[in-house]
Design a protein around this motif. Structure first.
Motif, PDB file in Angstrom:
ATOM      1  N   GLY A  83       0.975  -1.151  -0.086  1.00  0.00           N
ATOM      2  CA  GLY A  83       0.160  -0.012  -0.059  1.00  0.00           C
ATOM      3  C   GLY A  83       1.013   1.255  -0.038  1.00  0.00           C
ATOM      4  O   GLY A  83       2.003   1.238   0.515  1.00  0.00           O
ATOM      5  N   PRO A 183      -1.660  -2.886   6.899  1.00  0.00           N
ATOM      6  CA  PRO A 183      -2.534  -3.442   7.545  1.00  0.00           C
ATOM      7  C   PRO A 183      -3.888  -3.601   6.726  1.00  0.00           C
ATOM      8  O   PRO A 183      -4.707  -4.409   6.701  1.00  0.00           O
ATOM      9  CB  PRO A 183      -2.618  -2.895   8.918  1.00  0.00           C
ATOM     10  N   SER A 184      -4.102  -2.413   6.019  1.00  0.00           N
ATOM     11  CA  SER A 184      -5.585  -2.226   5.383  1.00  0.00           C
ATOM     12  C   SER A 184      -5.636  -3.015   4.268  1.00  0.00           C
ATOM     13  O   SER A 184      -6.548  -3.780   3.658  1.00  0.00           O
ATOM     14  CB  SER A 184      -5.663  -0.616   5.031  1.00  0.00           C
ATOM     15  N   LEU A 185      -4.293  -3.183   3.636  1.00  0.00           N
ATOM     16  CA  LEU A 185      -4.490  -4.017   2.473  1.00  0.00           C
ATOM     17  C   LEU A 185      -4.396  -5.277   2.892  1.00  0.00           C
ATOM     18  O   LEU A 185      -5.237  -6.262   1.984  1.00  0.00           O
ATOM     19  CB  LEU A 185      -3.040  -3.488   1.698  1.00  0.00           C
ATOM     20  N   HIS A 186      -3.765  -5.903   3.804  1.00  0.00           N
ATOM     21  CA  HIS A 186      -3.756  -7.302   4.354  1.00  0.00           C
ATOM     22  C   HIS A 186      -5.283  -7.491   4.755  1.00  0.00           C
ATOM     23  O   HIS A 186      -5.671  -8.787   4.464  1.00  0.00           O
ATOM     24  CB  HIS A 186      -2.866  -7.302   5.575  1.00  0.00           C
ATOM     25  N   GLY A 187      -5.902  -6.733   5.277  1.00  0.00           N
ATOM     26  CA  GLY A 187      -7.072  -6.993   5.768  1.00  0.00           C
ATOM     27  C   GLY A 187      -8.278  -6.974   4.657  1.00  0.00           C
ATOM     28  O   GLY A 187      -9.115  -7.763   4.620  1.00  0.00           O
ATOM     29  N   ALA A 188      -8.055  -6.231   3.621  1.00  0.00           N
ATOM     30  CA  ALA A 188      -8.733  -6.561   2.306  1.00  0.00           C
ATOM     31  C   ALA A 188      -8.547  -7.886   1.906  1.00  0.00           C
ATOM     32  O   ALA A 188      -9.627  -8.451   1.104  1.00  0.00           O
ATOM     33  CB  ALA A 188      -8.515  -5.341   1.283  1.00  0.00           C
ATOM     34  N   ALA A 215      -3.361  -6.400  10.399  1.00  0.00           N
ATOM     35  CA  ALA A 215      -4.504  -6.478   9.482  1.00  0.00           C
ATOM     36  C   ALA A 215      -5.733  -5.594  10.091  1.00  0.00           C
ATOM     37  O   ALA A 215      -6.244  -5.722  11.308  1.00  0.00           O
ATOM     38  CB  ALA A 215      -5.025  -7.885   9.190  1.00  0.00           C
ATOM     39  N   VAL A 216      -6.322  -4.858   9.431  1.00  0.00           N
ATOM     40  CA  VAL A 216      -7.435  -4.085   9.547  1.00  0.00           C
ATOM     41  C   VAL A 216      -8.596  -3.893   8.561  1.00  0.00           C
ATOM     42  O   VAL A 216      -7.950  -4.232   7.260  1.00  0.00           O
ATOM     43  CB  VAL A 216      -7.177  -2.552  10.208  1.00  0.00           C
ATOM     44  N   GLY A 217      -9.735  -3.916   8.961  1.00  0.00           N
ATOM     45  CA  GLY A 217     -10.888  -3.904   7.833  1.00  0.00           C
ATOM     46  C   GLY A 217     -12.089  -3.526   8.448  1.00  0.00           C
ATOM     47  O   GLY A 217     -12.481  -3.311   9.412  1.00  0.00           O
TER      48      GLY A 217
END
Length: 244
Positions: A83, A183-188, A215-217
């Motif tokens: 990201g 973390p946002s890309l991982h969460g997606a 990871a976040v999402g």
């Protein structure tokens, strides 16, 4: 560095480490097809109390063993997916080591909806392989043009969801994908069921503070069962590899 799983526990030299982290398509003809789905490997480091960074950077969590595996994973990948926020914060530049079996490092593929990247970043000025910028038509044309002029390979996609990102990489023949965050890309990717393997270094450090997770999402359950494929121990750090 010692392997503690699978048994028996034993020291791990460089060839053994490469064998351990070899991609599963080796020797499996169904993965050799040009249109085969990409294999997505995610690599993160966290503290023992779950922090993804120290003072906003992952560098403070790194260990010698983590750096050793980090370099190997890049050698085994065909593309490094990241990201834009992580690329900026961590000061990304082009990969240095060639992909194994070639003389060319893997490209860095940066995901950015805004194309708001400084053409003076090492991603564009300090790289042997042109950086791929994955963006959309919603990004201002002048920004896209500046990045193209700086040597970037700008791909304009309909959206930046995991399906569109991986389809573009597959179209380019890049099927061994190494995602390094954020973390946002991982969460997606998790929410899309697209994570095939997670390489997680647990650093022997308590970070405290307000650091986030790896990871976040969006809300809702995206739980995905994984199997422990290997575990290494090196100077107090655990290097874990989970596979779908």
């Amino acid at each position: 560095m010692h392997r503690i799983w699978p048994l028996p526990a034993e020291p791990v030299d460089d060839p053994a480490l490469a064998d351990l982290y070899a991609h599963p398509e080796h020797g499996h003809s169904e993965h050799d097809e040009p249109d085969a789905a990409p294999f997505v490997r995610v690599n993160f480091v966290s503290s023992a109390d779950g922090a993804v960074s120290v003072d906003g950077l992952s560098e403070g969590l790194g260990t010698p063993g983590d750096k050793r595996v980090f370099g190997l994973l890049r050698e085994l990948a065909q593309v490094v997916l990241v990201g834009a926020g992580t690329a900026r914060a961590e000061g990304y530049r082009g990969a240095r080591r060639p992909v194994r079996g070639t003389d060319t490092p893997p490209p860095i593929a940066v995901v950015t909806g805004s194309a708001d990247l400084d053409p003076g970043l090492g991603l564009f000025t300090d790289t042997r392989t042109p950086t791929i910028v994955l963006t959309t038509a919603g990004a201002p044309q002048e920004r896209r043009d500046r990045l193209t002029a700086a040597g970037a390979d700008v791909a304009v996609l309909d959206d930046l969801g995991p399906a569109a990102l991986l389809a573009e990489l597959r179209r380019r023949g890049l099927r061994r994908v190494l995602c390094e965050g954020g973390p946002s890309l991982h969460g997606a990717l998790i929410a899309a069921g697209a994570v095939d393997e997670l390489c997680l270094t647990v650093s022997p450090l308590l970070a405290g503070g307000a650091a986030g997770r790896i990871a976040v999402g969006p809300g809702g359950s995206a739980a995905q069962s994984m199997t422990l494929a290997s575990a290494l121990h090196d100077e107090g750090a655990l290097l874990l590899r989970y596979r779908r």
